[in-house]
Design a protein around this motif. Structure first.
Motif, PDB file in Angstrom:
ATOM      1  N   ALA A   1       0.821  -1.219   0.000  1.00 41.58           N
ATOM      2  CA  ALA A   1       0.000   0.000   0.000  1.00 41.58           C
ATOM      3  C   ALA A   1       0.851   1.264   0.000  1.00 41.58           C
ATOM      4  O   ALA A   1       0.324   2.367   0.103  1.00 41.58           O
ATOM      5  CB  ALA A   1      -0.923  -0.005   1.211  1.00 41.58           C
ATOM      6  N   ASP A   2       2.173   1.098  -0.086  1.00 43.76           N
ATOM      7  CA  ASP A   2       3.124   2.219  -0.091  1.00 43.76           C
ATOM      8  C   ASP A   2       2.999   3.083   1.170  1.00 43.76           C
ATOM      9  O   ASP A   2       3.016   4.317   1.105  1.00 43.76           O
ATOM     10  CB  ASP A   2       2.957   3.058  -1.358  1.00 43.76           C
ATOM     11  CG  ASP A   2       4.194   3.901  -1.643  1.00 43.76           C
ATOM     12  OD1 ASP A   2       5.306   3.472  -1.268  1.00 43.76           O
ATOM     13  OD2 ASP A   2       4.049   5.001  -2.219  1.00 43.76           O
ATOM     14  N   ILE A   3       2.821   2.412   2.316  1.00 45.26           N
ATOM     15  CA  ILE A   3       2.760   3.095   3.605  1.00 45.26           C
ATOM     16  C   ILE A   3       4.066   2.828   4.341  1.00 45.26           C
ATOM     17  O   ILE A   3       4.425   1.669   4.586  1.00 45.26           O
ATOM     18  CB  ILE A   3       1.560   2.599   4.443  1.00 45.26           C
ATOM     19  CG1 ILE A   3       0.254   2.920   3.725  1.00 45.26           C
ATOM     20  CG2 ILE A   3       1.592   3.212   5.842  1.00 45.26           C
ATOM     21  CD1 ILE A   3      -0.974   2.312   4.364  1.00 45.26           C
ATOM     22  N   GLU A   4       4.781   3.888   4.665  1.00 41.43           N
ATOM     23  CA  GLU A   4       6.072   3.761   5.335  1.00 41.43           C
ATOM     24  C   GLU A   4       5.876   3.327   6.785  1.00 41.43           C
ATOM     25  O   GLU A   4       5.076   3.921   7.514  1.00 41.43           O
ATOM     26  CB  GLU A   4       6.809   5.097   5.303  1.00 41.43           C
ATOM     27  CG  GLU A   4       8.168   5.056   5.942  1.00 41.43           C
ATOM     28  CD  GLU A   4       8.833   6.430   6.007  1.00 41.43           C
ATOM     29  OE1 GLU A   4       9.873   6.524   6.662  1.00 41.43           O
ATOM     30  OE2 GLU A   4       8.299   7.394   5.418  1.00 41.43           O
ATOM     31  N   ILE A   5       6.585   2.277   7.182  1.00 44.28           N
ATOM     32  CA  ILE A   5       6.521   1.783   8.561  1.00 44.28           C
ATOM     33  C   ILE A   5       7.918   1.439   9.050  1.00 44.28           C
ATOM     34  O   ILE A   5       8.864   1.326   8.263  1.00 44.28           O
ATOM     35  CB  ILE A   5       5.639   0.517   8.688  1.00 44.28           C
ATOM     36  CG1 ILE A   5       6.264  -0.651   7.919  1.00 44.28           C
ATOM     37  CG2 ILE A   5       4.218   0.790   8.285  1.00 44.28           C
ATOM     38  CD1 ILE A   5       5.741  -2.001   8.336  1.00 44.28           C
ATOM     39  N   GLU A   6       8.021   1.281  10.350  1.00 46.81           N
ATOM     40  CA  GLU A   6       9.207   0.719  10.980  1.00 46.81           C
ATOM     41  C   GLU A   6       8.723  -0.328  11.970  1.00 46.81           C
ATOM     42  O   GLU A   6       7.696  -0.140  12.627  1.00 46.81           O
ATOM     43  CB  GLU A   6      10.014   1.800  11.699  1.00 46.81           C
ATOM     44  CG  GLU A   6      10.598   2.831  10.748  1.00 46.81           C
ATOM     45  CD  GLU A   6      11.370   3.936  11.456  1.00 46.81           C
ATOM     46  OE1 GLU A   6      11.688   3.795  12.666  1.00 46.81           O
ATOM     47  OE2 GLU A   6      11.653   4.949  10.798  1.00 46.81           O
ATOM     48  N   ILE A   7       9.436  -1.426  12.055  1.00 44.48           N
ATOM     49  CA  ILE A   7       9.131  -2.461  13.037  1.00 44.48           C
ATOM     50  C   ILE A   7       9.815  -2.052  14.342  1.00 44.48           C
ATOM     51  O   ILE A   7      10.959  -1.600  14.342  1.00 44.48           O
ATOM     52  CB  ILE A   7       9.644  -3.835  12.573  1.00 44.48           C
ATOM     53  CG1 ILE A   7       9.024  -4.213  11.233  1.00 44.48           C
ATOM     54  CG2 ILE A   7       9.382  -4.902  13.631  1.00 44.48           C
ATOM     55  CD1 ILE A   7       7.517  -4.358  11.245  1.00 44.48           C
TER      56      ILE A   7
END
Length: 167
Positions: A9-15
């Motif tokens: 979905a082209d959503i920037e995340i970080e774990i």
């Protein structure tokens, strides 16, 4: 799975990996694998978190025991078509007070002839205070919703008789 869905979905995340601060508070100055107990997903653009495996939390409201401490943030890096990651320690802020409340507005009158108190009360919850009710409440039958509401309203006053309950 969540990481793949957000990537699609082209959503920037970080774990983020952290611990239960009441059992073993994450100490960013001391390297130890024992702090890496719980996963969170961090959304840098909105500065919000999601606890993907916690059934009572939602976007922006992670369990309180996972906040107000450090966490290991893992940022995805793509260089020359190669995926890698970089980790850094950062503070996981708790929920703001104005998003996490239990409000009780009451008006009490006493009937001196009968010895009864008539209470008009509006009880509202938000944030973590609502987290134990909100996820499942709409799935309850009307009767179960009423019984739950009566239990909240009586608050231990077992002889209370709610006359006009609206939820």
């Amino acid at each position: 799975l969540y990481a793949a869905l957000f990537e699609a979905a082209d959503i920037e995340i970080e774990i983020v990996l952290t611990s239960d601060r009441f059992e073993k508070q994450f100490d960013g100055d001391f390297d130890s694998l024992t702090y890496l107990q719980y996963f969170l997903i961090y959304f840098p653009k909105t500065n919000n978190f999601l606890a993907p495996t916690d059934q009572f939390s939602r976007y922006g409201f992670i369990p309180g025991e996972l906040s107000n401490q450090d966490g290991l943030f893992i940022q995805r890096i793509v260089s020359g078509g190669v995926n890698t990651a970089s980790g850094y320690v950062k503070w996981i802020a708790g929920t703001k007070w104005d998003q996490n409340m239990t409000n009780l507005y009451t008006s009490i009158t006493f009937d001196l002839n009968s010895g009864l108190a008539n209470v008009h009360a509006v009880h509202s919850y938000s944030g973590h205070s609502a987290s134990y009710i909100q996820p499942f409440f709409t799935y309850l039958s009307a009767q179960s919703q009423r019984e739950s509401g009566e239990g909240i309203v009586s608050g231990g006053a077992f002889d209370a008789r709610p006359k006009n309950l609206h939820i």
